[in-house]
Design a protein around this motif. Structure first.
Motif, PDB file in Angstrom:
ATOM      1  N   PRO A  43      -2.918 -19.088  -0.032  1.00 10.69           N
ATOM      2  CA  PRO A  43      -1.544 -18.577   0.108  1.00 10.69           C
ATOM      3  C   PRO A  43      -0.937 -18.897   1.470  1.00 10.69           C
ATOM      4  CG  PRO A  43      -3.128 -16.815   0.425  1.00 10.69           C
ATOM      5  CD  PRO A  43      -3.920 -18.011   0.004  1.00 10.69           C
ATOM      6  N   TRP A  44       0.387 -18.885   1.498  1.00  5.09           N
ATOM      7  CA  TRP A  44       1.102 -19.245   2.706  1.00  5.09           C
ATOM      8  C   TRP A  44       1.207 -18.051   3.663  1.00  5.09           C
ATOM      9  CZ3 TRP A  44       5.708 -22.776   0.780  1.00  5.09           C
ATOM     10  CH2 TRP A  44       5.150 -23.960   0.279  1.00  5.09           C
ATOM     11  N   PRO A  45       1.250 -18.362   4.961  1.00  2.23           N
ATOM     12  CA  PRO A  45       1.240 -17.292   5.968  1.00  2.23           C
ATOM     13  C   PRO A  45       2.565 -16.526   6.025  1.00  2.23           C
ATOM     14  CG  PRO A  45       1.570 -19.411   7.023  1.00  2.23           C
ATOM     15  CD  PRO A  45       1.307 -19.707   5.567  1.00  2.23           C
ATOM     16  N   TYR A  46       2.470 -15.319   6.503  1.00  3.11           N
ATOM     17  CA  TYR A  46       3.655 -14.484   6.699  1.00  3.11           C
ATOM     18  C   TYR A  46       3.645 -13.945   8.124  1.00  3.11           C
ATOM     19  CZ  TYR A  46       7.102 -10.801   6.279  1.00  3.11           C
ATOM     20  OH  TYR A  46       8.207 -10.008   6.478  1.00  3.11           O
ATOM     21  N   VAL A  47       4.785 -13.951   8.755  1.00  4.09           N
ATOM     22  CA  VAL A  47       4.943 -13.248  10.032  1.00  4.09           C
ATOM     23  C   VAL A  47       6.139 -12.319   9.912  1.00  4.09           C
ATOM     24  CG1 VAL A  47       3.896 -14.941  11.572  1.00  4.09           C
ATOM     25  CG2 VAL A  47       6.332 -15.140  10.959  1.00  4.09           C
ATOM     26  N   LYS A  48       6.109 -11.281  10.680  1.00  5.27           N
ATOM     27  CA  LYS A  48       7.129 -10.224  10.611  1.00  5.27           C
ATOM     28  C   LYS A  48       8.534 -10.822  10.704  1.00  5.27           C
ATOM     29  CE  LYS A  48       7.338  -7.295  14.049  1.00  5.27           C
ATOM     30  NZ  LYS A  48       6.910  -6.267  15.029  1.00  5.27           N
ATOM     31  N   LEU A  49       9.392 -10.410   9.782  1.00  5.22           N
ATOM     32  CA  LEU A  49      10.785 -10.863   9.771  1.00  5.22           C
ATOM     33  C   LEU A  49      11.705  -9.689  10.051  1.00  5.22           C
ATOM     34  CD1 LEU A  49      10.805 -13.163   6.583  1.00  5.22           C
ATOM     35  CD2 LEU A  49      10.527 -13.867   8.981  1.00  5.22           C
ATOM     36  N   ASN A  50      12.906 -10.021  10.484  1.00  2.00           N
ATOM     37  CA  ASN A  50      13.955  -9.028  10.674  1.00  2.00           C
ATOM     38  C   ASN A  50      14.635  -8.806   9.319  1.00  2.00           C
ATOM     39  OD1 ASN A  50      16.487  -7.830  11.096  1.00  2.00           O
ATOM     40  ND2 ASN A  50      16.573  -8.583  13.205  1.00  2.00           N
ATOM     41  N   SER A  51      14.385  -7.665   8.709  1.00  2.00           N
ATOM     42  CA  SER A  51      14.845  -7.470   7.330  1.00  2.00           C
ATOM     43  C   SER A  51      16.364  -7.390   7.222  1.00  2.00           C
ATOM     44  CB  SER A  51      14.178  -6.230   6.710  1.00  2.00           C
ATOM     45  OG  SER A  51      14.580  -5.047   7.357  1.00  2.00           O
ATOM     46  N   LYS A  52      17.019  -6.954   8.298  1.00  2.00           N
ATOM     47  CA  LYS A  52      18.492  -6.930   8.253  1.00  2.00           C
ATOM     48  C   LYS A  52      19.056  -8.348   8.294  1.00  2.00           C
ATOM     49  CE  LYS A  52      19.068  -2.295  10.139  1.00  2.00           C
ATOM     50  NZ  LYS A  52      19.454  -1.467  11.303  1.00  2.00           N
ATOM     51  N   ILE A 122       3.005 -15.857  -0.883  1.00  2.00           N
ATOM     52  CA  ILE A 122       2.391 -15.204   0.291  1.00  2.00           C
ATOM     53  C   ILE A 122       1.075 -14.511  -0.066  1.00  2.00           C
ATOM     54  CG2 ILE A 122       2.757 -13.380   2.013  1.00  2.00           C
ATOM     55  CD1 ILE A 122       5.822 -14.125   1.796  1.00  2.00           C
ATOM     56  N   TYR A 123       1.008 -13.974  -1.281  1.00  2.00           N
ATOM     57  CA  TYR A 123      -0.224 -13.322  -1.726  1.00  2.00           C
ATOM     58  C   TYR A 123      -0.737 -13.995  -3.001  1.00  2.00           C
ATOM     59  CZ  TYR A 123       0.801  -9.475   1.450  1.00  2.00           C
ATOM     60  OH  TYR A 123       1.035  -8.717   2.562  1.00  2.00           O
ATOM     61  N   PRO A 124      -2.028 -14.289  -3.055  1.00  2.00           N
ATOM     62  CA  PRO A 124      -2.596 -14.823  -4.302  1.00  2.00           C
ATOM     63  C   PRO A 124      -2.752 -13.696  -5.317  1.00  2.00           C
ATOM     64  CG  PRO A 124      -4.340 -14.457  -2.717  1.00  2.00           C
ATOM     65  CD  PRO A 124      -3.049 -14.107  -2.001  1.00  2.00           C
ATOM     66  N   SER A 125      -2.958 -14.059  -6.565  1.00  2.04           N
ATOM     67  CA  SER A 125      -3.083 -13.034  -7.610  1.00  2.04           C
ATOM     68  C   SER A 125      -4.310 -12.154  -7.372  1.00  2.04           C
ATOM     69  CB  SER A 125      -3.158 -13.686  -8.994  1.00  2.04           C
ATOM     70  OG  SER A 125      -4.284 -14.538  -9.068  1.00  2.04           O
ATOM     71  N   SER A 126      -5.278 -12.657  -6.625  1.00  2.18           N
ATOM     72  CA  SER A 126      -6.500 -11.874  -6.360  1.00  2.18           C
ATOM     73  C   SER A 126      -6.273 -10.753  -5.352  1.00  2.18           C
ATOM     74  CB  SER A 126      -7.607 -12.796  -5.842  1.00  2.18           C
ATOM     75  OG  SER A 126      -7.171 -13.464  -4.664  1.00  2.18           O
ATOM     76  N   ASN A 127      -5.146 -10.790  -4.641  1.00  6.90           N
ATOM     77  CA  ASN A 127      -4.856  -9.734  -3.668  1.00  6.90           C
ATOM     78  C   ASN A 127      -3.999  -8.653  -4.331  1.00  6.90           C
ATOM     79  OD1 ASN A 127      -3.871  -8.127  -1.549  1.00  6.90           O
ATOM     80  ND2 ASN A 127      -3.987  -9.829  -0.090  1.00  6.90           N
ATOM     81  N   PRO A 128      -4.515  -7.428  -4.449  1.00  2.00           N
ATOM     82  CA  PRO A 128      -3.774  -6.367  -5.150  1.00  2.00           C
ATOM     83  C   PRO A 128      -2.385  -6.113  -4.559  1.00  2.00           C
ATOM     84  CG  PRO A 128      -6.002  -5.643  -4.572  1.00  2.00           C
ATOM     85  CD  PRO A 128      -5.792  -6.960  -3.897  1.00  2.00           C
ATOM     86  N   LEU A 129      -2.190  -6.465  -3.290  1.00  4.76           N
ATOM     87  CA  LEU A 129      -0.881  -6.227  -2.672  1.00  4.76           C
ATOM     88  C   LEU A 129       0.239  -6.956  -3.418  1.00  4.76           C
ATOM     89  CD1 LEU A 129      -1.736  -6.461   1.145  1.00  4.76           C
ATOM     90  CD2 LEU A 129      -1.096  -4.405  -0.132  1.00  4.76           C
TER      91      LEU A 129
END
Lengths: 261, 261
Positions: A43-52, A122-129
């Motif tokens: 899966p591809w990486p994630y870094v904190k984003l500004n949600s607004k 961002i999350y593979p199917s194996s990650n419950p998140l």
């Protein structure tokens, strides 16, 4: 919110392992696009984003590419700006197919299809998140009076416009719009419906990014995964239960208002 | 069907223009994957595929990644094998999110979501063929007794098994499975439902590839774009029409059996 990535932002996501860009992330230097595309492990990486900021981007995107594109591009495009790599080369425009519930068929709301597609990169199917977040945003979308986002520069109305809200009671575009139209008396062909759907994209994109940011800090706790209505019905009708004759998690009442009444 | 690409195969797709791999396609030499990913301009190129081979691949894929993954990976994966480039690096596994109508919510059938996503990588929204093909496969899916595909090596049944069919009467997973279950008396938790859905993936993937192959030869003529039921309803209720209070193209009768009766 700081736009600069820290070692902790990157390392605490729980999803960066396996990505080829950890080094760049740790130093806080965004990867640049280049003639040769960058290959990133899934899966591809994630870094904190500004949600607004993501919400404003989704709102704007809606008017160029529709609802699925808006939610997908707002999240992925912000990640592309920060991380480069394969994000930069992903043909975001493909997501225009989901507009109006896939080619205007009225099936799943494009906001939700785009959000789920982004979460699935961002999350593979194996990650419950992954499914916890998809479930949570779907259930929230069903029960919440939306849209609540107020754009800096409204596209179809002036700044004094008071945006009416409605509960979709369903993850389906057709029902979501029909319920909004019935409550407001505004027809789907009105520019006010476009304004409503553009703001809805912002709401959904923001909700997803807020979940992702919590998860990146190891603080995500899943909210309701299904409506109370559906929960009651699937306790007998769901797969493997006593009656066991249906598959699904949508709020049943939206299409079956008279069941068990 | 020859697996070797000809100049005509490539040049007649009408979608190769703008792709960076024309040279490789014309010579019939598939691009190889490499450590550095290949960047391809969007929309992505298409070359004629063997639709029976794609069907077998979709059937097999279903049992590892669900319905959306199956239809998406079968088409895109065959193109990756032939064309390499960015196809090779696309994280097909993202499409597992669409299983069971998106995380088992029962919204759009994953076969259709995966098919539409594939079509949207090959055709941009500006090309009318994209929505013509999405509409056609959705309308065909609604009205056709499926599945009809017979796998070489069935996964959940033996070779003597006679596969029952049913009409979905809807592009929604929930309705498609409910109608199949009601007709056959088989519950959704049964392995026979998995067998049914795996075969359905093969049918949908094959249908889409047959359309794409026709278009690649300049011979695609769009079939029915919407059901007769929906056509009757939207002639008044559709956006911009006399009543004008709904957006959608799904067969209305599936959820509104008593409308105007």
């Amino acid at each position: 919110m700081s736009e600069k990535m820290t070692r902790r932002d990157v390392l605490s996501t729980g999803v960066i392992a396996g990505a080829t860009i950890v080094g760049a992330g740790v130093t806080g230097v965004a990867l640049n696009g280049s003639a040769e595309a960058k290959k990133m492990a899934y899966p591809w990486p994630y870094v904190k984003l500004n949600s607004k900021k993501v919400a404003e981007r989704a709102y704007k995107d809606y008017f160029s590419g529709g609802c699925m594109y808006a939610c997908f591009e707002a999240i992925m495009g912000e990640l592309a700006d920060k991380l480069g790599g394969a994000y930069k080369d992903f043909p975001f425009a493909y997501a225009t197919y989901g507009g109006g519930g896939v080619a205007s068929w009225g099936t799943i709301c494009g906001c939700l299809n785009g959000a789920a597609a982004a979460l699935a990169l961002i999350y593979p199917s194996s990650n419950p998140l992954r499914n916890q977040m998809i479930n949570e945003v779907m259930a929230w979308y069903e029960r919440t009076a939306l849209p609540v986002f107020v754009p800096k520069n409204p596209v179809k109305v002036d700044k004094s416009f008071k945006q009416p809200t409605s509960k979709a009671a369903s993850p389906l575009c057709h029902a979501s719009i029909a319920n909004w139209s019935a409550k407001t008396g505004v027809l789907p062909s009105s520019p006010l419906k476009s304004e409503r759907c553009g703001r809805l994209c912002a709401d959904v994109a923001k909700y997803v990014v807020d979940m992702l940011n919590k998860a990146a800090k190891g603080q995500f706790v899943a909210g309701p995964q299904i409506s109370d209505n559906a929960n009651e019905c699937v306790s007998c009708h769901g797969m493997g239960k006593q009656v066991g004759n249906i598959q699904g998690k949508m709020d049943c009442e939206s299409c079956h208002p008279d069941a068990h009444k």
